[in-house]
Scaffold this motif. Sequence first.
Motif, PDB file in Angstrom:
ATOM      1  N   THR A  71       0.832  -1.465  -0.296  1.00  0.00           N
ATOM      2  CA  THR A  71       0.377   0.147  -0.530  1.00  0.00           C
ATOM      3  C   THR A  71       0.745   1.100  -0.166  1.00  0.00           C
ATOM      4  O   THR A  71       0.533   2.223  -0.409  1.00  0.00           O
ATOM      5  N   MET A  99       2.134   1.695  -3.808  1.00  0.00           N
ATOM      6  CA  MET A  99       1.599   2.248  -4.533  1.00  0.00           C
ATOM      7  C   MET A  99       1.126   3.526  -4.094  1.00  0.00           C
ATOM      8  O   MET A  99       1.005   4.273  -4.670  1.00  0.00           O
ATOM      9  N   MET A 100       1.009   4.271  -2.663  1.00  0.00           N
ATOM     10  CA  MET A 100       0.238   5.092  -2.582  1.00  0.00           C
ATOM     11  C   MET A 100       1.100   6.019  -2.063  1.00  0.00           C
ATOM     12  O   MET A 100       1.079   7.199  -2.231  1.00  0.00           O
ATOM     13  N   ALA A 103       0.626  16.616   2.158  1.00  0.00           N
ATOM     14  CA  ALA A 103      -0.569  15.936   3.181  1.00  0.00           C
ATOM     15  C   ALA A 103      -1.268  14.373   2.334  1.00  0.00           C
ATOM     16  O   ALA A 103      -1.631  13.447   3.727  1.00  0.00           O
ATOM     17  N   ARG A 104      -1.565  14.521   1.996  1.00  0.00           N
ATOM     18  CA  ARG A 104      -1.371  13.328   0.484  1.00  0.00           C
ATOM     19  C   ARG A 104      -0.588  12.042   0.776  1.00  0.00           C
ATOM     20  O   ARG A 104      -1.155  11.201   1.244  1.00  0.00           O
ATOM     21  N   LEU A 156      -1.133  11.235   4.675  1.00  0.00           N
ATOM     22  CA  LEU A 156      -2.558   9.535   5.216  1.00  0.00           C
ATOM     23  C   LEU A 156      -2.291   8.781   4.847  1.00  0.00           C
ATOM     24  O   LEU A 156      -3.173   7.981   5.319  1.00  0.00           O
ATOM     25  N   SER A 157      -1.727   8.858   3.374  1.00  0.00           N
ATOM     26  CA  SER A 157      -1.773   7.910   2.633  1.00  0.00           C
ATOM     27  C   SER A 157      -1.209   6.631   3.680  1.00  0.00           C
ATOM     28  O   SER A 157      -0.691   5.454   3.621  1.00  0.00           O
ATOM     29  N   GLY A 159      -3.173   5.676   6.617  1.00  0.00           N
ATOM     30  CA  GLY A 159      -4.112   4.671   6.076  1.00  0.00           C
ATOM     31  C   GLY A 159      -2.896   3.578   5.624  1.00  0.00           C
ATOM     32  O   GLY A 159      -3.940   2.707   5.896  1.00  0.00           O
ATOM     33  N   VAL A 214      -2.986   1.771   8.954  1.00  0.00           N
ATOM     34  CA  VAL A 214      -4.483   1.421   9.520  1.00  0.00           C
ATOM     35  C   VAL A 214      -4.518   0.206   8.877  1.00  0.00           C
ATOM     36  O   VAL A 214      -5.014  -1.260   9.087  1.00  0.00           O
TER      37      VAL A 214
END
Lengths: 196, 159
Positions: free
Chosen positions: B112, B115-116, B136-137, B140-141, B144, B147
């Motif tokens: 993840t 990729m992000m 920020a993106r 947060l990724s 995420g 998580v």
Amino acid sequence: MSSYLARHRIDLMIIVLFGLVFVLSFVFGWEGGQRAAASFRDFALEMIVVLPVIFLLIGLVDAWMPNEVVARHTGDGSGWKSSLWMILFAMLQVGPLYGAFPVAGLMWRKGTSPRNIFIYLGAFSTLKLPMIGFEVGFLGLKFTLLRAALAVPVFLVMAIVMDKAFGKTFVVNDMAASRPRDSAPATHRPPNPTAG
Amino acid sequence: MILLYVATLALFLLSLAADRGKTVKALRAGTRMFLNLLPSLLAILILVAAVLTPLGPETIRGWLGAESGPIAYVIAAAVGSVALIPGPAAYPMAGMLIDSGVGYPVIAVFITTLMMVGIVTLPLERRFFGTRVAVARNALSLIGALVIGLTMASVWSLL
């Protein structure tokens, strides 16, 4: 042309410098340099296979797709159904994430809402079908389905947070501005029509 | 991939038949965007190749396989965030990691973030979205991805 060289001079200097290093490492048989050159070739291949097509497609969609249609279906106030379409659209894409940035720029110009753009980026990076195919093959169906199912709420929440934080001021630079912005009004999104 | 080529070619020909001038303009706009992106993209790929190649797949496998427990997640997230590995190469590598005993949740974090999150492509992303949005993106990724991994760890054995 000379303005192009001037604007990208740092990047171009890096390219020329390392191009020389790569060439010299073959001349003098330096293995580290050759390995770096080989992995650069892999990256460059991945890029050159996908990106020109994507940019041609962006150019065509930009020319033919009416802004008003995109704005109505994916813009502010278009609801969550539009987000579903963004996800499905993203799943059909190919290539690395940096290929999605210019597409996001196109969407922004056409009036897509910030939230939907972030949903597109989230779905692009986690749910692309060609990737899912690889993933099932190498990591199994259970892993793939579970990861994808967990990724959806994660990028939805992310999109909401990003929209709350930056939605009001969100701007995508379209990279097409080889001239100053003011001489290219066609690429400007009209944020508020009253400003003329 | 082939589908994309065929569809684009079909659209292009259709567009050419419908309106030649418009098509030429579209082609020019696309080329200009591509040429404006190309130098920074090439420069980033060169730097990544030069800096990360010594770290090759073997080294990454060693790092990810060496630890277990919470540290494994941190390492997976860090490596996934920094590395730039094309999908077709990343999945076989992840498969090998599973075979060598790395847990699925750790692999989920690795895949993840890979990729992000793109730390090395951040200079490029900045130019599209601005520094704050890009940072920020990515941040947060990263959260995420952790998580996703931790949730997977808690439900994996139930399924």
